[in-house]
Design an enzyme around this catalytic site. Sequence first.
Site, PDB file in Angstrom:
ATOM      1  NE  ARG A   6     -42.065 121.910  12.809  1.00  0.00           N
ATOM      2  CZ  ARG A   6     -41.478 121.726  11.831  1.00  0.00           C
ATOM      3  NH1 ARG A   6     -41.628 122.858  11.165  1.00  0.00           N
ATOM      4  NH2 ARG A   6     -42.796 120.502  10.642  1.00  0.00           N
ATOM      5  CG  ASP A  63     -36.898 121.161   6.863  1.00  0.00           C
ATOM      6  OD1 ASP A  63     -37.203 120.027   7.487  1.00  0.00           O
ATOM      7  OD2 ASP A  63     -37.435 121.581   6.109  1.00  0.00           O
ATOM      8  CE1 TYR A  80     -45.220 125.402   7.701  1.00  0.00           C
ATOM      9  CE2 TYR A  80     -43.982 126.540   7.995  1.00  0.00           C
ATOM     10  CZ  TYR A  80     -43.980 125.184   9.000  1.00  0.00           C
ATOM     11  OH  TYR A  80     -44.085 124.141   9.306  1.00  0.00           O
ATOM     12  CB  CYS A 122     -36.909 120.774   9.888  1.00  0.00           C
ATOM     13  SG  CYS A 122     -38.611 120.827  10.044  1.00  0.00           S
ATOM     14  CE  LYS A 152     -38.047 125.252   9.171  1.00  0.00           C
ATOM     15  NZ  LYS A 152     -39.183 125.517   8.700  1.00  0.00           N
ATOM     16  CG  ASP A 159     -39.043 127.405   5.571  1.00  0.00           C
ATOM     17  OD1 ASP A 159     -39.128 126.715   4.801  1.00  0.00           O
ATOM     18  OD2 ASP A 159     -39.206 127.558   6.458  1.00  0.00           O
ATOM     19  CG  ASP A 160     -38.430 125.116   0.217  1.00  0.00           C
ATOM     20  OD1 ASP A 160     -37.631 125.547  -0.766  1.00  0.00           O
ATOM     21  OD2 ASP A 160     -39.066 124.215   0.704  1.00  0.00           O
ATOM     22  CD1 TRP A 207     -41.519 117.197  10.996  1.00  0.00           C
ATOM     23  CD2 TRP A 207     -40.869 116.498   9.193  1.00  0.00           C
ATOM     24  NE1 TRP A 207     -40.660 117.533   9.827  1.00  0.00           N
ATOM     25  CE2 TRP A 207     -40.579 117.286   8.842  1.00  0.00           C
ATOM     26  CE3 TRP A 207     -40.055 115.323   7.694  1.00  0.00           C
ATOM     27  CZ2 TRP A 207     -39.284 118.164   7.841  1.00  0.00           C
ATOM     28  CZ3 TRP A 207     -39.698 115.620   7.046  1.00  0.00           C
ATOM     29  CH2 TRP A 207     -39.139 117.179   6.897  1.00  0.00           C
ATOM     30  CG  ASP A 245     -44.870 121.285   7.492  1.00  0.00           C
ATOM     31  OD1 ASP A 245     -43.703 120.495   8.441  1.00  0.00           O
ATOM     32  OD2 ASP A 245     -43.984 121.741   7.297  1.00  0.00           O
TER      33      ASP A 245
HETATM   34  C1  9PG Z   1     -39.770 123.664   3.416  1.00  0.00           C
HETATM   35  C2  9PG Z   1     -41.152 122.823   4.526  1.00  0.00           C
HETATM   36  C3  9PG Z   1     -41.125 123.766   6.107  1.00  0.00           C
HETATM   37  C4  9PG Z   1     -41.461 123.139   6.948  1.00  0.00           C
HETATM   38  C5  9PG Z   1     -40.921 122.083   7.009  1.00  0.00           C
HETATM   39  C6  9PG Z   1     -40.677 121.334   5.916  1.00  0.00           C
HETATM   40  O1  9PG Z   1     -43.086 115.253   2.818  1.00  0.00           O
HETATM   41  N1  9PG Z   1     -42.747 116.427   2.291  1.00  0.00           N
HETATM   42  O2  9PG Z   1     -42.844 117.010   0.987  1.00  0.00           O
HETATM   43  C7  9PG Z   1     -42.827 118.061   2.488  1.00  0.00           C
HETATM   44  C8  9PG Z   1     -42.211 119.241   2.523  1.00  0.00           C
HETATM   45  C9  9PG Z   1     -42.509 120.061   3.032  1.00  0.00           C
HETATM   46  C10 9PG Z   1     -42.272 119.552   4.624  1.00  0.00           C
HETATM   47  C11 9PG Z   1     -42.321 118.252   5.031  1.00  0.00           C
HETATM   48  C12 9PG Z   1     -42.173 117.688   4.287  1.00  0.00           C
HETATM   49  O3  9PG Z   1     -41.771 120.610   5.724  1.00  0.00           O
HETATM   50  O4  9PG Z   1     -41.782 121.344   8.298  1.00  0.00           O
HETATM   51  O5  9PG Z   1     -41.577 123.832   8.003  1.00  0.00           O
HETATM   52  O6  9PG Z   1     -39.344 125.058   6.070  1.00  0.00           O
HETATM   53  O7  9PG Z   1     -39.805 121.998   4.597  1.00  0.00           O
HETATM   54  O8  9PG Z   1     -39.924 123.101   2.124  1.00  0.00           O
END
Ligand code: 9PG
Length: 663
Positions: A466, A409, A263, A451, A407, A296-297, A121, A470
Amino acid sequence: MFYEVRNGRFFFWSEDDRVRLEGLRPNIRYQLGGNPYVFRPYLERTSDGARGAAEQHGLFLDLALREDKPFLVIEPRLTNRGPEPVYLESVAPLWLPDFGEVFVGPSAQDWSVFRNGYQSWTGTRSFRAQEVDPDPFSTLLRIGLIDIARPSSGVAGHFRSDLFTAIANRSSQEVLIAGFLDGRFAFADIEVAIVGERCGRWAATVHYDGKPLPPGKSMLVPPLVLGVAANAYEGLAAYARRSGQYMQARVPERNPIGWCSWYDYFTSIDEGAIRENIDAAQRLRPLLSLDYLQIDDGYQAAIGDWLTPNAKFRHGLARLASEIRSAGFTAGIWLAPFIATRDSRLFAEHPDWFVQDEDHRPRFALWNPMWGSRPCYALDTTNAEVLKWLQEVVSTLVHQWGFGVLKLDFLYAAALPGKRSDPSATRAEALRRGLEAMRAAAGEDTFFIGCGCPLGPAVGIVDAMRVGPDVAPFWTNFFSRVPLRDLHGVATKHAIRNTLTRAFLHRSWWLNDPDCLMIRTSRTRLTEEEFRTLATAILLTDGLLVLSDRLSGLTEPEMDRLRQVLELRNENRFRAMVPSLMDEDPPSLLLAYSEDQSALACFNFADEPSTRRLDLQRWFPQAKKLFHVFEYWTNQVLELENGTATLPAIPAHGSRILTLPPD
Ligand code: 9PG
């Protein structure tokens, strides 16, 4: 390319003598008996390279030097001949002392420096000499986006690039490439500071986080490569190929097409929603054959309790996975294996499984507003019990419940600074052990998507990674522009930038995952032009194609979008090239080559329309013989004048794709 060791120092210069590293030496930082030391040996020539001419506390450094075109490879080995363990902070095989110089063309004021980010990221781009590399605004934001142990200095012209860099002189065109071949077991960076016309600081450093080197032992330090290139992108691509081979990257031949629930639904998923999409995905078949559907989540009872679904998934995940498989798709699932909240069963049962901070409390890893007010903590992946638990989780998901895509994360958590049960592991090793445990449990046939992951430790374990922040159903917003500095974290614009700036890693380190493509026209603020720009970046870089809209009830305009996307993807396996990588942020040009087609994409990242004249002959010799080219999105034929095309105004955030026959 030439090199030598003279007067105790290292020299490297290009054939035309315009790229030069002069008078560099190693720089080693360590602790002994609780005291910090610096060791900067002078070098003496040996049959295959150089060695530190001095020893300090029994420490010796050898540098084997060998040419492996187009690079010079420097292979350092560090030996402890003293009676006590030495605790290593960092080893810089090459570091620029006061009397050294680094030249890339005449003046460092004209340099552009490529700054690769720490994890998925982290915004990644080239910076000009006058620019500042801006970290996210607050500590809370920095934890999840950069390496908090190596923050940006905030000084103009000072950059620290993870694992590799390119330095390009924008007026005289020379390019220096430098990078470590191995990022799996330690974090490493190339640091460059521009001070006026000169290079004020240059160091290629491997960070060992206090790892002990026992008496009588020696260790290999990741090899460093140096090279000059005519083009920064191609130089970085050559580096990516060489390092990918060295690290035994996993590069699946087939690039799957997926669907991800995130998404459109975000955390508001339930069984019914997943079922609807299974049905809709089946109905889409004549047009599009999805390989996998990934939940996903939002299914889990708590962050950390991956095998316990919440009330919205009453019938359990095994059943949903089997429904996905019966419909002919691979089932995929998201998890954040290295974090847990206090309200998870995992945390309640094993409060001692976490990395500890300076105050002996569990290491804070993240606060995610989507998950309410609960903070997340980082698991200690050097703890054998944690690894065993990870294997049970993965083994259940894969072998009992039938998930074929994972996936994984928020992986950065395993590498956060702190105290671990095995203090001899570097932070990178800690992360790698966690990843290795999951790969061992899953077997070779499970597709891993990394990710939120520091890049080096995942090479050879994940199938796809990734490479950017996002995407979102908006281009950018106040939050992304200001606290995230128009660079890091969630925003479609930021995701596209990294898709372009890290395109050369694709098929060398893994398959690049540029994040999802949203094709919907409602429940989004992305315009038609912004959708096309996202699609262009994903497709012309040959990235993973993952849809993320509810698939039932796609409207005719949405189906049209899908058809256009598939048409562009189906026949081609593009190889990308970003010619303006070192000149613009984000880069506005993307070249893509396949067997049947060449393409030139032109992006307008500005907030107002702009026209462009493009001399296609610069990149495509075949343009000389052409009288017109085709523009993909607007379906127009453009006249060529001496190989030059004039593009009618591209709307704000829009893009155009000119297609040509292959050379
Ligand atoms: C699920 C998401 C999706 C997404 C990922 C990831 O810092 N943050 O609060 C934060 C929240 C979500 C996030 C990244 C950072 O996205 O990249 O594709 O799976 O988690 O929660």
